[in-house]
Design an enzyme around this catalytic site. Structure first.
Site, PDB file in Angstrom:
ATOM      1  CG  ASP A 141     -49.702-144.377 -26.891  1.00 37.55           C
ATOM      2  OD1 ASP A 141     -49.924-145.721 -26.660  1.00 37.55           O
ATOM      3  OD2 ASP A 141     -48.958-143.489 -26.811  1.00 37.55           O
ATOM      4  CG  ASP A 197     -53.635-146.076 -33.166  1.00 37.79           C
ATOM      5  OD1 ASP A 197     -54.660-146.234 -34.240  1.00 37.79           O
ATOM      6  OD2 ASP A 197     -52.470-146.851 -32.734  1.00 37.79           O
ATOM      7  CB  SER A 198     -52.482-142.026 -37.699  1.00 37.51           C
ATOM      8  OG  SER A 198     -51.701-143.020 -38.391  1.00 37.51           O
ATOM      9  N   GLY A 199     -53.092-145.350 -37.658  1.00 36.66           N
ATOM     10  CA  GLY A 199     -52.625-146.287 -38.025  1.00 36.66           C
ATOM     11  C   GLY A 199     -51.340-146.351 -38.299  1.00 36.66           C
ATOM     12  N   GLY A 200     -50.586-145.691 -38.800  1.00 37.81           N
ATOM     13  CA  GLY A 200     -49.793-146.116 -39.546  1.00 37.81           C
ATOM     14  C   GLY A 200     -48.289-147.204 -38.972  1.00 37.81           C
ATOM     15  CG  ASP A 224     -47.033-141.528 -38.251  1.00 36.16           C
ATOM     16  OD1 ASP A 224     -47.812-141.381 -38.192  1.00 36.16           O
ATOM     17  OD2 ASP A 224     -45.702-140.786 -37.782  1.00 36.16           O
ATOM     18  CG  HIS A 263     -51.001-153.275  -8.738  1.00 39.41           C
ATOM     19  ND1 HIS A 263     -50.844-152.207  -8.024  1.00 39.41           N
ATOM     20  CD2 HIS A 263     -49.467-153.166  -8.845  1.00 39.41           C
ATOM     21  CE1 HIS A 263     -49.536-152.231  -7.323  1.00 39.41           C
ATOM     22  NE2 HIS A 263     -48.729-152.479  -8.091  1.00 39.41           N
ATOM     23  CB  CYS A 304     -49.915-149.969  -3.860  1.00 40.54           C
ATOM     24  SG  CYS A 304     -51.423-149.558  -5.124  1.00 40.54           S
TER      25      CYS A 304
END
Length: 378
Positions: A267, A93-96, A147, A336, A305
């Site tokens: 994400d 990511d940009s850190g913004g 941004d 899990h 599962c």
């Protein structure tokens, strides 16, 4: 071009996309969930375990790696992939978002953002150029434009100014990008809940011809209905031949609803964060394994599962580990939860392949309990 998108099929029920993104470190199938590895590690998980569960791409955080250990050290190590021993795709990511969410004291100017280090309190400055320089040094496959991520709710005039600044910053990011041949820079569409501002932002960014586009400014406290409505009018604005990324979304219902609206990449820290507190995602809804009623429950976390954890450990044992603050407990609940979401996206891709994504949504929501009026969401 470093990043290319291959559209394989569209679901006839919804227009959801089955695709593949090609990067310098391999390809990944979409729609995809990306585990978050904030500090060049997905908390409690080894890269080998991430591969074992089927993770194809992970996300790391520019802001945090800038502060610790420093992008120069990562670069000296040979880049993020070598540093953390992960040979799959990585997005940074940009850190913004961290600048706007972690720092109480910040001042936004045209040049960039003045703020304080959330660890030491020292004064820092992050600009579009600095964000790109850090990401160039980290060497991730996909990097994000810097941004402004405005809060929810926010006044129309504030969001309008923010969108215009984000567009100007996007141009500066493109100019600053030194590695376009092996790192794909994505633009981020902002605009809050306002349709005309989303259109303006999309128009500005598409004119700059990024190899991919993110929808930002969602999952910041707005109701799910608002997020879905914004996606309904924003996603169709984005180019069909490029990947679309919805930032910060990871609850099972929102992953399915986002895919239905044409999103390719997601994400979120949700599955790993709640796992460390003893909350597990299951096919029948969430299960808080630390609760007393599981003290003598010798069933797996999720009987439907087939992950390593559910094949080998019981709720009673995992509850004991979590209550005792044993690291192994946090490791296996994390394993899990990530497995659950990776498999969920495999099921979503299969449903698109078979033109039955809406049917899958209905079945999943029914089993998960989302259709109940008192459903406990994540």
């Amino acid at each position: 071009m470093a990043i290319t998108y291959e559209l394989i099929k569209e679901d006839q029920q919804t227009g959801a996309r089955l695709g593949r993104v090609h990067t310098p470190h391999g390809s990944f199938d979409t729609p995809v969930f990306m585990p978050v590895g904030t500090l060049a590690t997905v908390k409690t998980m080894s890269p080998e375990e991430l591969k074992e569960i089927g993770a194809q791409i992970i996300l790391s955080n520019t802001y945090h790696l800038w502060l610790r250990p420093g992008e120069d050290i990562v670069e000296e190590a040979g880049g993020l992939h070598t540093f953390m021993n992960w040979d799959g795709s990585i997005l940074t990511d940009s850190g913004g978002f961290q600048v706007f969410s972690l720092s109480d004291m910040r001042k936004i100017e045209e040049e960039g953002v003045h703020f304080r280090n959330h660890l030491s309190g020292e004064k820092l400055f992050l600009s579009p150029e600095k964000s790109i320089q850090i990401q160039n040094s980290l060497g991730s496959d996909i990097i994000m434009a810097f941004d402004e991520c405005p809060p929810y709710p926010a006044e129309y005039d504030y969001i309008k100014q923010s969108v215009e600044r984000t567009s100007r910053w996007a141009e500066r990011c493109l100019r600053a990008h030194k590695r376009p041949e092996d790192q794909g820079l994505f633009g981020i569409v902002q605009g809050g809940e306002y349709e005309d501002l989303r259109k303006q932002s999309a128009r500005d960014l598409i004119s700059l011809d990024f190899p991919g586009y993110a929808v930002g400014g969602l999952s910041v406290g707005e109701p799910k209905e608002v997020m879905n409505k914004v996606l309904d009018f924003t996603t169709p604005l984005l180019p069909k031949d490029k990947p679309r990324y919805l930032m910060g979304v990871g609850s099972p219902d929102s992953l399915i609803d986002g895919a239905i609206r044409g999103i390719d990449m997601f994400d979120c820290v949700l599955p790993t964060r709640i796992a460390r507190n003893g909350t597990c995602m299951t096919s029948r809804g969430r299960l808080v394994v630390r609760n007393a009623k599981y003290a003598r429950d010798f069933r797996p976390i999720d009987e439907n599962c087939d992950c390593y954890v559910c094949q080998n450990y019981t709720r009673a044992y995992i509850r004991h580990l979590i209550k005792a603050n044993e690291i192994f407990g946090m490791r296996i609940t994390t394993y899990h939860n990530l497995y659950f979401l990776v498999k969920l996206m495999e099921q979503v891709r299969q449903a698109i392949q078979e033109d039955r994504l809406l049917d899958f949504r209905e079945e999943f929501f029914e089993q998960y309990g989302f259709n109940k009026p008192d459903a406990k969401n994540f």
